[in-house]
Design a protein around this motif. Structure first.
Motif, mmCIF file in Angstrom:
data_model
loop_
_atom_site.group_PDB
_atom_site.id
_atom_site.type_symbol
_atom_site.label_atom_id
_atom_site.label_comp_id
_atom_site.label_asym_id
_atom_site.label_seq_id
_atom_site.Cartn_x
_atom_site.Cartn_y
_atom_site.Cartn_z
ATOM 1 N N ARG A 360 0.842 -1.209 0.000
ATOM 2 C CA ARG A 360 0.000 0.000 0.000
ATOM 3 C C ARG A 360 0.871 1.251 0.000
ATOM 4 O O ARG A 360 2.029 1.226 0.411
ATOM 5 N N GLU A 361 0.247 2.330 -0.442
ATOM 6 C CA GLU A 361 0.940 3.612 -0.513
ATOM 7 C C GLU A 361 0.583 4.425 0.718
ATOM 8 O O GLU A 361 -0.596 4.588 1.034
ATOM 9 N N LEU A 362 1.618 4.867 1.447
ATOM 10 C CA LEU A 362 1.398 5.717 2.624
ATOM 11 C C LEU A 362 1.503 7.163 2.199
ATOM 12 O O LEU A 362 2.430 7.532 1.480
ATOM 13 N N SER A 363 0.588 7.981 2.643
ATOM 14 C CA SER A 363 0.661 9.411 2.326
ATOM 15 C C SER A 363 0.637 10.170 3.646
ATOM 16 O O SER A 363 -0.204 9.897 4.504
ATOM 17 N N PHE A 364 1.561 11.096 3.829
ATOM 18 C CA PHE A 364 1.568 11.805 5.114
ATOM 19 C C PHE A 364 2.088 13.229 4.938
ATOM 20 O O PHE A 364 2.758 13.552 3.964
ATOM 21 N N GLY A 365 1.769 14.040 5.946
ATOM 22 C CA GLY A 365 2.258 15.422 5.963
ATOM 23 C C GLY A 365 1.500 16.310 4.995
ATOM 24 O O GLY A 365 0.756 15.853 4.125
ATOM 25 N N THR A 366 1.693 17.604 5.157
ATOM 26 C CA THR A 366 1.009 18.563 4.283
ATOM 27 C C THR A 366 1.552 18.503 2.864
ATOM 28 O O THR A 366 0.887 18.880 1.922
ATOM 29 N N THR A 367 2.793 17.980 2.720
ATOM 30 C CA THR A 367 3.379 17.895 1.381
ATOM 31 C C THR A 367 2.889 16.645 0.647
ATOM 32 O O THR A 367 3.215 16.437 -0.510
ATOM 33 N N LYS A 368 2.113 15.804 1.366
ATOM 34 C CA LYS A 368 1.591 14.553 0.784
ATOM 35 C C LYS A 368 2.727 13.675 0.252
ATOM 36 O O LYS A 368 2.663 13.163 -0.860
ATOM 37 N N ASP A 369 3.793 13.577 1.054
ATOM 38 C CA ASP A 369 4.881 12.654 0.693
ATOM 39 C C ASP A 369 4.340 11.239 0.639
ATOM 40 O O ASP A 369 3.489 10.867 1.440
ATOM 41 N N LYS A 370 4.851 10.454 -0.293
ATOM 42 C CA LYS A 370 4.335 9.088 -0.448
ATOM 43 C C LYS A 370 5.468 8.069 -0.278
ATOM 44 O O LYS A 370 6.580 8.298 -0.710
ATOM 45 N N MET A 371 5.112 6.957 0.370
ATOM 46 C CA MET A 371 6.051 5.837 0.506
ATOM 47 C C MET A 371 5.269 4.551 0.340
ATOM 48 O O MET A 371 4.064 4.515 0.599
ATOM 49 N N LEU A 372 5.948 3.507 -0.095
ATOM 50 C CA LEU A 372 5.290 2.206 -0.264
ATOM 51 C C LEU A 372 5.602 1.313 0.929
ATOM 52 O O LEU A 372 6.747 1.228 1.363
ATOM 53 N N VAL A 373 4.566 0.655 1.428
ATOM 54 C CA VAL A 373 4.739 -0.291 2.524
ATOM 55 C C VAL A 373 4.402 -1.687 2.004
ATOM 56 O O VAL A 373 3.300 -1.905 1.483
ATOM 57 N N ILE A 374 5.346 -2.614 2.115
ATOM 58 C CA ILE A 374 5.127 -4.010 1.680
ATOM 59 C C ILE A 374 5.023 -4.859 2.947
ATOM 60 O O ILE A 374 6.010 -5.039 3.665
ATOM 61 N N GLU A 375 3.801 -5.346 3.233
ATOM 62 C CA GLU A 375 3.558 -6.053 4.498
ATOM 63 C C GLU A 375 3.069 -7.476 4.252
ATOM 64 O O GLU A 375 2.755 -7.855 3.125
ATOM 65 N N GLU A 376 2.976 -8.219 5.395
ATOM 66 C CA GLU A 376 2.495 -9.611 5.359
ATOM 67 C C GLU A 376 3.300 -10.423 4.336
ATOM 68 O O GLU A 376 2.748 -11.104 3.477
ATOM 69 N N CYS A 377 4.611 -10.285 4.433
ATOM 70 C CA CYS A 377 5.496 -10.931 3.457
ATOM 71 C C CYS A 377 5.678 -12.409 3.779
ATOM 72 O O CYS A 377 5.344 -12.880 4.858
ATOM 73 N N LYS A 378 6.235 -13.104 2.785
ATOM 74 C CA LYS A 378 6.509 -14.537 2.945
ATOM 75 C C LYS A 378 7.518 -14.744 4.074
ATOM 76 O O LYS A 378 7.345 -15.593 4.933
ATOM 77 N N ASN A 379 8.577 -13.938 4.059
ATOM 78 C CA ASN A 379 9.585 -13.999 5.117
ATOM 79 C C ASN A 379 9.252 -12.887 6.114
ATOM 80 O O ASN A 379 9.690 -11.756 5.969
ATOM 81 N N SER A 380 8.466 -13.220 7.126
ATOM 82 C CA SER A 380 7.963 -12.185 8.034
ATOM 83 C C SER A 380 9.054 -11.646 8.948
ATOM 84 O O SER A 380 8.815 -10.767 9.750
ATOM 85 N N ARG A 381 10.281 -12.191 8.830
ATOM 86 C CA ARG A 381 11.355 -11.754 9.715
ATOM 87 C C ARG A 381 11.996 -10.439 9.267
ATOM 88 O O ARG A 381 12.765 -9.853 10.013
#
Length: 540
Positions: A360-381
């Motif tokens: 999913r794409e994270l959006s934060f701050g007034t500048t609407k900076d975006k980052m990608l979060v890759i979760e629930e992966c095969k290798n959860s470590r």
């Protein structure tokens, strides 16, 4: 002047004189050289002394480019300092060794080494040979470590009950800039270590923990992501902001139509030729997209970029993509998702795809900076610590602080024994060394007493930095440790009214304390044995 020098000419014919003054240079040897070395080491130690403890002061370093770093982390301060003296460089390496090996106690080890050299200077002045001093220090270090192992307590390291580990991490963070939310930071660090720790081997793979920082927000916005955070967004703003059950094609080949090589000449003389070329490129690119989709991929992570036309086609074909993902990040994604990095399209197969429950794409701050979060992966470590802060300096210092907390938690998993902080362990070790010195009849007893006095420099610095009367406070604690037979008594830096470090939960790892004493002793022995410094081109 002609006898002393030689006339030479530069490329414009201008004369200049080369003076020979190598023979006239004074070189320090013997006791003078040792005094010079000790002076340089003391100067470094005194610089760091004021940064020790929870009330320690920060240092501001300005690089030649004007970049400002504010920190009280000993290793960082020394790395940023531009030291010229060879012995001062040794002290920098000492702090770095402690940082690499243990991660904590980088200031304490330099302060201790400085104090050991300061007391060694007094012994040298009294005519004791440096080798006897070094031998006495060696004996004292063994006695101190035996005492630490005697007073050490076993610490419960349990994945189901992280509270004791969190309290230890909080001790490390109490002296850092993050202390206003050090409980939260300690929890993040402990949870990250618990996610990747191998309890059977008693080891932690730091490669699986990524610390990512982003300016903006408050420090309380920091979080731990059980997956990977990438400082990128989807290549097209109209692509979906969330992909569930993502099957990732991880590519290191450019995702764009083939280009003619530069040594080939391509003549386009008419509009039809241009359209043909465009159709050919579109067709090839369609083939690429279909190839990726036919293997079951529904998300593409690409190390290289692709142009707007390719981006538009990806959107049309409903294949979300991320471009310009760096080398280390792409490796971490491959580890986390269980995918293989594919260097050529022809090699892509369905079993090389990585899997993630959600991207999913994270959006934060007034500048609407975006980052990608890759979760629930095969290798959860694989985990990522995401740190926020008001400016770059705070984010950088928070990263360093979290690194220290991670190292302390890792050390407890390696060796689950602890001693108490606030100078308690040093005072107990100092008393033990002083007692042992009284049993020795040889000259080394003086060096052992000096070692015992040097160990007290840590609690003295803690008391001084906290605003206590240093000598009076340390003398009081020493006396109470003897009468009450309680090695947990230390300096009450936070003015809580109790000197019992067990009550205050001021805990340090036994590994860190032992390493501090061993490293400081080794370096001091090395410095004491140097009585001359020669450059490679020096003539006798």
């Amino acid at each position: 002047m002609a006898s002393q020098g030689q006339i030479a000419f530069d490329e414009f014919g201008r004369p200049f004189i080369i003076l020979r003054d190598q023979e006239n240079q004074k070189r320090l040897t013997g006791l003078d050289a040792q005094k010079s070395h000790i002076l340089a080491a003391k100067a470094i130690a005194n610089t760091l002394r004021t940064s020790l403890g929870p009330k320690g002061l920060d240092k501001m370093m300005v690089s030649p480019d004007g970049d400002v770093t504010i920190t009280n982390d000993g290793a960082t301060i020394l790395q940023q300092m531009d030291v010229q003296h060879e012995i001062a460089k040794l002290m920098v390496q000492l702090s770095k060794s402690q940082d690499d090996e243990i991660g904590d106690g980088t200031t304490g080890v330099v302060v201790l080494a400085g104090a050991l050299l300061e007391y060694a200077e007094q012994l040298l002045d009294r005519g004791i040979h440096p080798i006897r001093v070094a031998d006495g220090y060696e004996m004292a270090a063994h006695t101190a470590i035996e005492e630490l192992e005697r007073i050490a307590e076993t610490f419960p390291v349990d994945g189901d009950n992280p509270e004791p580990l969190i309290k230890t991490a909080m001790t490390t963070l109490s002296s850092k800039i993050v202390n206003k939310c050090h409980r939260q930071m300690a929890e993040i660090a402990v949870n990250a270590i618990m996610s990747v720790a191998d309890f059977e081997r008693k080891d932690v793979d730091f490669e699986l923990i990524k610390v990512e920082g982003k300016v903006g927000g408050t420090m309380e916005d920091s979080l731990l992501v059980k997956g990977v955070i990438v400082d990128k967004d989807f290549s097209h703003p109209q692509m979906p902001k969330e992909v569930r059950d993502a099957k990732l094609a991880i590519l290191t080949c450019p995702f764009e139509p083939p280009k003619p090589k530069t040594k080939h000449k391509l003549d386009i003389s008419s509009v039809e030729d241009f359209h043909k070329l465009r159709e050919y490129e579109k067709e090839k690119f369609d083939e690429m997209v279909e190839n990726v989709k036919s293997k079951g991929a529904n998300l593409v992570i690409c190390q290289w970029g692709f142009d707007d036309e390719a981006n538009h086609l990806l959107l049309q074909k409903q294949l979300p993509a991320v471009r310009w993902v760096g080398g280390p990040e792409i490796e971490l994604i491959a580890i986390a998702t269980g995918g293989r990095i594919v260097p050529r399209f022809e090699e892509l197969t369905s079993d090389k795809l990585g899997y993630a429950g959600i991207v999913r794409e994270l959006s934060f701050g007034t500048t609407k900076d975006k980052m990608l979060v890759i979760e629930e992966c095969k290798n959860s470590r694989a985990v990522t610590i995401f740190i926020r802060g008001g400016n770059k300096m705070i984010v950088d210092e928070a990263k360093r602080s979290v690194h220290d907390a991670l190292c302390v938690t890792r050390n407890l998993i390696k060796d689950g024994r602890i001693v108490y902080g606030g100078g308690a362990a040093e005072i107990a070790a100092s008393l033990s060394v002083a007692k042992k010195a009284d049993e020795i009849s040889t000259l080394e007893q003086y060096a052992m007493r000096a070692f015992a006095d040097a160990l007290e420099s840590i609690p003295l610095a803690l008391a001084e930095n906290s605003g206590h009367a240093p000598i009076q406070t340390v003398a009081e604690i020493k006396s109470r440790q003897i009468t009450e037979n309680n090695p947990r008594l230390g300096i009450d830096c936070m003015f809580t009214g109790s000197s019992d470090m067990k009550e205050q939960h001021v805990i340090e790892t036994l590994l860190s304390k032992k390493q501090q004493i061993l490293l400081a002793t080794q370096v001091v022995k090395m410095i004491l044995k140097i009585d001359d410094i020669r450059a490679p081109n020096d003539k006798l």
